[in-house]
Write a protein that holds these residues in place. Structure first.
Motif, short mmCIF file in Angstrom:
data_model
loop_
_atom_site.label_atom_id
_atom_site.label_comp_id
_atom_site.label_asym_id
_atom_site.label_seq_id
_atom_site.Cartn_x
_atom_site.Cartn_y
_atom_site.Cartn_z
N ASN A 84 81.36 -5.68 -51.14
CA ASN A 84 80.40 -6.98 -51.02
C ASN A 84 79.45 -6.84 -52.30
OD1 ASN A 84 78.45 -8.77 -50.16
ND2 ASN A 84 78.04 -7.69 -47.95
N PRO A 85 79.52 -8.03 -52.86
CA PRO A 85 78.26 -8.00 -54.28
C PRO A 85 76.88 -7.75 -53.60
CG PRO A 85 80.07 -9.62 -54.29
CD PRO A 85 80.23 -9.18 -52.75
N LEU A 86 76.73 -8.18 -52.58
CA LEU A 86 75.34 -8.27 -52.08
C LEU A 86 74.89 -6.76 -51.63
CD1 LEU A 86 74.94 -11.01 -49.45
CD2 LEU A 86 74.66 -11.08 -51.76
N LEU A 87 75.63 -5.71 -51.92
CA LEU A 87 75.27 -4.38 -51.84
C LEU A 87 74.46 -3.82 -52.92
CD1 LEU A 87 75.77 -1.48 -50.50
CD2 LEU A 87 77.92 -1.10 -52.42
N VAL A 88 74.44 -4.49 -54.03
CA VAL A 88 73.82 -4.01 -55.31
C VAL A 88 72.57 -4.50 -54.85
CG1 VAL A 88 73.60 -4.21 -57.61
CG2 VAL A 88 75.83 -3.83 -56.65
N ALA A 115 82.50 2.61 -45.94
CA ALA A 115 83.74 2.27 -45.32
C ALA A 115 83.42 2.26 -43.73
CB ALA A 115 84.76 3.25 -45.85
N VAL A 116 82.43 3.10 -43.45
CA VAL A 116 81.99 3.33 -41.80
C VAL A 116 81.03 2.30 -41.45
CG1 VAL A 116 81.28 4.56 -39.91
CG2 VAL A 116 83.00 5.65 -41.83
N GLY A 117 80.13 2.08 -42.16
CA GLY A 117 79.16 1.25 -41.61
C GLY A 117 78.55 0.12 -42.53
N GLY A 118 79.11 -0.15 -43.56
CA GLY A 118 78.86 -1.08 -44.49
C GLY A 118 77.51 -0.86 -45.51
N VAL A 119 76.67 -1.75 -45.70
CA VAL A 119 75.44 -1.59 -46.42
C VAL A 119 74.73 -0.37 -45.85
CG1 VAL A 119 73.61 -2.36 -47.65
CG2 VAL A 119 75.77 -3.67 -47.52
N LEU A 120 74.39 -0.55 -44.66
CA LEU A 120 73.61 0.50 -43.95
C LEU A 120 74.37 1.79 -43.99
CD1 LEU A 120 71.18 0.97 -42.41
CD2 LEU A 120 72.08 0.60 -40.18
N GLY A 121 75.45 1.71 -43.80
CA GLY A 121 76.29 3.27 -43.79
C GLY A 121 76.05 3.84 -45.38
N ALA A 122 76.18 3.06 -46.43
CA ALA A 122 76.16 3.34 -47.70
C ALA A 122 74.79 4.12 -48.07
CB ALA A 122 76.34 2.04 -48.70
N ALA A 123 73.64 3.37 -47.58
CA ALA A 123 72.37 3.79 -47.83
C ALA A 123 72.29 5.36 -46.91
CB ALA A 123 71.52 2.97 -47.06
N TRP A 124 73.00 5.49 -45.95
CA TRP A 124 72.72 6.74 -45.16
C TRP A 124 73.72 7.82 -45.77
CZ3 TRP A 124 69.05 8.46 -42.38
CH2 TRP A 124 68.11 7.62 -41.54
N GLY A 125 74.75 7.21 -46.32
CA GLY A 125 75.39 8.11 -47.27
C GLY A 125 74.74 8.79 -48.62
#
Length: 414
Positions: free
Chosen positions: A231-235, A365-375
């Protein structure tokens, strides 16, 4: 200049430089649509990586120079000339490649290539002024840049393209670069211009660049990679959230820069480690309080800060605030290790930077953008734990010949 005044000017200069980056992103968020801000953030992230590499390769070795003799003044002149020349070559290559690629992101990268010598050159002069023990000149240069960039971006209307924003942002640093170059020439006139030592195998910048690459650039490039394949909006979302924590970056950088000489005044090693642990607690508490303040902001105030990006960034505040609290602990842990045995920091940077990338990708992979932040938070937490475990082991080992390291080996940054 008295030591206290010099420290105040250096901290203020770092604060102004960080404030400039924050306000540029805030202005871009308010002037852009969500998609255009994501493109601008991606290009600005590329610049951030290049800025870090430039500082690690030329800036950090430069500030290890001592004294104000001809050798030091010549090193300052050579470092700035090398940075501008290397940025011009790299920028030309980037612009040439992006000229052949269609799309708004490619056009913004093309503009970044054209202004790269200006923005990296202006930053290199800051390191030179710090080395010459004239931090007030660096502060004046950054204040001039801040005024110019705010004036340039303040004239733009909503919906401006990312390429135009990059061009305006980059060219606004030109007055500060020209004035700083004139002042630096006055201070270093008559000294030799030696670029070859900066390319030799034993140059300290190579080691510092590796540490930067594994410690900072890896996570930022991984965000870019996920934005490209997912998702480009992740950045834009992660960049918008971290922008709100810009003041903490100033505190972390100041602690890394001025921590070793200040803590070095404490004679007892155990007391130094305790003081560093206390600093970690203070910075982590500050991060928690700052995250609380941001979470309590009304939606209207948040939109005034980040425009259309605010709703997405606000959802990431708990994760990003937790990440910054963990970063405070790991930053001070690395500071303690550099005082105990600086050779131990590179291995930690490599292992736990890769761990953070894995946790970032797994969280996405598990939780989208929010999951990436917690990662990212989990990666910072693991790094913090590892640094202080290593500090405890070194303390139990006690002093020994293997830990006798020259002060010149300690990396620093203005």
């Amino acid at each position: 200049m008295r030591a206290r005044t010099a420290v105040l000017c250096s901290v203020a200069d770092q604060g102004v430089a960080a404030l400039t980056n924050i306000l540029v992103l805030v202005a871009a968020a308010r002037l852009s649509t969500l998609a255009d801000f994501a493109r601008f953030s991606a290009v600005y992230l590329v610049f951030t990586v290049l800025l870090g590499v430039s500082g690690a390769y030329t800036g950090q070795p430069l500030v290890l120079k001592r004294g104000g003799g001809a050798e030091t003044r010549g090193a300052c002149r050579s470092a700035v000339a090398f940075t501008v020349s290397a940025a011009a070559v790299l920028g030309a290559l980037l612009a040439a490649v992006c000229f052949l690629i269609p799309g708004d992101t490619a056009r913004a990268l093309l503009m970044l290539g054209l202004v790269l010598p200006v923005v990296l050159g202006q930053d290199a002069v800051r390191y030179a002024f710090s080395t010459l023990q004239q931090p007030h000149l660096a502060l004046f240069s950054d204040l001039l840049r801040l005024a110019c960039v705010l004036g340039a971006l303040g004239t733009q209307a909503y919906g401006v393209s990312p390429a135009r924003l990059i061009a305006l942002w980059g060219l606004s640093a030109l007055p500060a670069l020209l004035l700083s170059a004139a002042l630096l020439h006055r201070a270093t006139a008559g000294t030799p211009l030696l670029l070859r030592p900066l390319l030799r195998r034993g140059h300290l910048g190579r080691r510092f660049t590796v540490e930067f690459g594994v410690g900072n650039a890896t996570s930022q490039l991984s965000v870019l990679g996920l934005g490209a394949v997912g998702n480009p909006l992740l950045v834009g979302a992660l960049r918008g959230a971290t922008t709100l924590f810009g003041p903490l970056n100033v505190l972390f950088t100041s602690a890394t820069s001025f921590g070793p000489p200040l803590l070095g005044r404490i004679a007892d090693e155990r007391s130094r480690v305790r003081a560093t642990a206390a600093l970690a607690a203070v910075l982590a508490t500050t991060a928690g309080l700052w995250a609380t303040v941001l979470a309590l902001l009304p939606d209207r105030a948040g939109r005034q800060l980040l425009g259309d990006t605010w709703p997405v960034a606000a959802a990431l505040l708990p994760a990003t605030g937790s990440q910054y609290a963990a970063m405070a602990v790991s930053t001070c842990g690395l500071l303690a290790l550099r005082m105990l045995d600086p050779r131990t920091t590179l291995a930690i940077q490599v292992v736990f930077s890769l761990t953070a990338v894995a946790l970032l990708a797994g969280g996405y992979a598990v939780g989208g953008v929010l999951g990436a932040a917690w990662g990212l938070f989990l990666g910072s937490l693991c790094k913090a734990a590892a640094t202080w475990i290593r500090v405890a082991r070194l303390r139990r080992r006690g002093p020994g010949p293997e830990r006798a390291v020259s002060a010149d080996a300690l990396p620093a940054a203005p």
